[in-house]
Enzyme design. Sequence first.
Site, mmCIF file in Angstrom:
data_model
loop_
_atom_site.group_PDB
_atom_site.id
_atom_site.type_symbol
_atom_site.label_atom_id
_atom_site.label_comp_id
_atom_site.label_asym_id
_atom_site.label_seq_id
_atom_site.Cartn_x
_atom_site.Cartn_y
_atom_site.Cartn_z
ATOM 1 N N ARG A 1 0.820 -1.223 0.000
ATOM 2 C CA ARG A 1 0.000 0.000 0.000
ATOM 3 C C ARG A 1 0.850 1.268 0.000
ATOM 4 O O ARG A 1 0.340 2.364 -0.203
ATOM 5 C CB ARG A 1 -0.918 -0.014 1.207
ATOM 6 N N LYS B 1 3.302 -20.190 7.386
ATOM 7 C CA LYS B 1 2.587 -20.457 8.619
ATOM 8 C C LYS B 1 2.352 -19.123 9.338
ATOM 9 O O LYS B 1 3.100 -18.185 9.052
ATOM 10 C CB LYS B 1 3.346 -21.455 9.465
ATOM 11 N N HIS C 1 9.845 -24.015 6.938
ATOM 12 C CA HIS C 1 11.253 -23.920 6.497
ATOM 13 C C HIS C 1 12.108 -25.036 7.084
ATOM 14 O O HIS C 1 13.194 -25.305 6.609
ATOM 15 C CB HIS C 1 11.829 -22.524 6.765
ATOM 16 N N GLU D 1 16.416 -22.609 21.381
ATOM 17 C CA GLU D 1 16.975 -21.414 20.717
ATOM 18 C C GLU D 1 17.685 -20.526 21.723
ATOM 19 O O GLU D 1 17.276 -20.475 22.889
ATOM 20 C CB GLU D 1 15.858 -20.602 20.074
ATOM 21 N N LYS E 1 12.669 -20.746 24.042
ATOM 22 C CA LYS E 1 13.425 -19.553 23.650
ATOM 23 C C LYS E 1 14.311 -19.155 24.832
ATOM 24 O O LYS E 1 14.022 -19.490 25.973
ATOM 25 C CB LYS E 1 12.460 -18.429 23.310
ATOM 26 N N LYS F 1 15.689 -27.682 5.696
ATOM 27 C CA LYS F 1 17.006 -27.716 6.354
ATOM 28 C C LYS F 1 17.795 -28.902 5.828
ATOM 29 O O LYS F 1 17.272 -30.013 5.739
ATOM 30 C CB LYS F 1 16.842 -27.800 7.876
ATOM 31 N N HIS G 1 7.237 -27.406 12.993
ATOM 32 C CA HIS G 1 8.620 -27.867 12.827
ATOM 33 C C HIS G 1 8.891 -29.185 13.568
ATOM 34 O O HIS G 1 9.472 -30.113 13.010
ATOM 35 C CB HIS G 1 9.617 -26.821 13.326
HETATM 36 C C1 BG6 Z 1 9.978 -19.878 13.196
HETATM 37 C C2 BG6 Z 1 9.382 -19.412 14.494
HETATM 38 O O1 BG6 Z 1 9.032 -20.607 12.466
HETATM 39 O O2 BG6 Z 1 11.101 -20.700 13.465
HETATM 40 C C3 BG6 Z 1 10.427 -18.649 15.294
HETATM 41 O O3 BG6 Z 1 8.268 -18.572 14.229
HETATM 42 C C4 BG6 Z 1 11.672 -19.478 15.475
HETATM 43 O O4 BG6 Z 1 9.904 -18.268 16.547
HETATM 44 C C5 BG6 Z 1 12.157 -20.041 14.140
HETATM 45 O O5 BG6 Z 1 12.668 -18.649 16.024
HETATM 46 C C6 BG6 Z 1 13.288 -21.029 14.337
HETATM 47 O O6 BG6 Z 1 13.881 -21.295 13.103
HETATM 48 P P1 BG6 Z 1 15.418 -21.673 12.970
HETATM 49 O O7 BG6 Z 1 15.599 -21.971 11.528
HETATM 50 O O8 BG6 Z 1 16.207 -20.501 13.443
HETATM 51 O O9 BG6 Z 1 15.633 -22.867 13.850
#
Ligand code: BG6
Length: 556
Positions: free
Chosen positions: A49, A157, A187, A225, A339, A191, A249
């Site tokens: 936009r 997602k 994603h 993470e 996290k 990997k 995931h």
């Molecule tokens: C994403 C989540 O799908 O995957 C994030 O929304 C997360 O919260 C991320 O940090 C982790 O991906 P990767 O590739 O860094 O392990």
Amino acid sequence: MNDTESASTVLVVFGASGDLMSRKIVPALLLLHRRGLLPARFRVVGFSRREWDDERLRRHVAEIMADQGMGVSAEEADAFLSLFAYQRGTFEDAGAYSSLAELLAGMDESWGVCSSKLFYLAVPPENYRTIFDRLAASGLTSPCSDDEGWTRVLVEKPFGKDAETARELDAVLGTLFREEQVYRIDHYLAKEMLQGVLNFRFINNLFESAWGSQAIERIDIFLHETLGVEARGAFYNGVGALRDVGQNHLLQMLALVTMEQPGSMGSASIREARARLLRALRKPTYEEVAATSYRAQYDGYLDIEGVEPDSDTETYFRLGLSIDDARWRGVPISIESGKRMGRARKEIVVTFRHPRPCLCSDSVHRQNRVVFALEPTESIRIDFWAKKPGLSQELEERSFDFFLYEREERAQYVEEYAKLLLDGISGDQTLFVSTDEVASMWETIDPVLDAWERGAAPLERYAPDEPGVSERAAASVAGRVSERHVGVVGLGKMGTGIARNLRESGWHVVGYNRSGERTKALVAEGIEGAYSLRELARALPAPRIVWVMVPAGDAT
Ligand code: BG6
């Protein structure tokens, strides 16, 4: 890649001024551009936009490259930026779609072909319907002919927030696109190491015959993470760790490591094998969730902008799962993610049973493991025991390591998105999630969310960057679970009733009956079958609880 099909492609990004464009799309496209992997005739049209034009979009892209420190030469930047064009408009504005159609027709004319169109919806799902309706009305979703100018749509997602909203979303997607045209991104499937799991299992013949409950004792999957919620407070707070990475995931990692051998390594076979496994996941009862799960939030989470001050959203969870199929019945599985865990640990750990009888001293012998690690290193590791060199018979643990990479620093998402964009362009759906997979993943997770809402797992706390929460969760769950193993001997009417009741209340039940037929029948209901009393004893942790439901007499 089919060259004729993918030789002329336009990628249209809805939401081109947003966060996904900066973090994922531009860095991934630059990587493909550098490696010469983009189609011969290729353009990116950003739709947003903002009052921008081509030049302003290109400046934005240049800023993204600079911010990400992508080390681009002036010549490379010029070539890359020339791929971008801009279409201004709100998602509702029908006129903007007509202009988009004209812009795309102009590109086709200059190329003298009918190009293929890839629509990337880098926008929240609430906008999908509006965008699809307007696209359809402008004629942009129809291919030029049966064999020219395909259209595909890439979506991100979250695929809904439960099974019902996912179905609603699919209904929207299904109004205009067939399953073959819809590319749902997870994603993790892209990997490198996870793509390698299927090859490790099915191209080699080393482990596959041992890959099941007879030899494998348990499977544990980790997604720890170092990153926190950062600036995503408003989004994350309504989602939590289980929806954010567990429903997608972690379940996909589980599917790859446990699915049956597909009919071929083709996309349809692999997707179907993943979907079949996900369908076989047991839908946990309230009692099972209460017995096997743990939720926690890191201190300081509540201070993040966008987070409600009394939020009980989990930033860490651990959850026990099981698979109701012949190969995996009775094998406990845990998935966990958090996290701000202090240390990145993203891996699948497959633990094998002790050999029986074990000719080793139990005080030193530990079990074999196969570990598929994504971070901090990308590697496959096989732990085993070997004789220590020397004159004694001492054993020591050693490992075979297949080492893919060690990364000092990894640019989150870039390689995965490059692979996914490339596959979207070439029409390979293997690494994208099907409608069936999405449905089964939610059907497994919904009962957990529901049980949590009803108080099955009180929220615990952990200090940020302190990995101890994982051990605390494991110990807490082990304490609860070990009280809940029971053997039932005698599966007559009453024994069967007792075994079923215990199973339904979340106990792990091992059943034995003199005639194996009755035992087999109950195995289909999630009861672990033992076909001798010795097997029954082995299947239960000590101290053992066994309910003997047989008539009095000599045998008893
Ligand atoms: C994403 C989540 O799908 O995957 C994030 O929304 C997360 O919260 C991320 O940090 C982790 O991906 P990767 O590739 O860094 O392990």
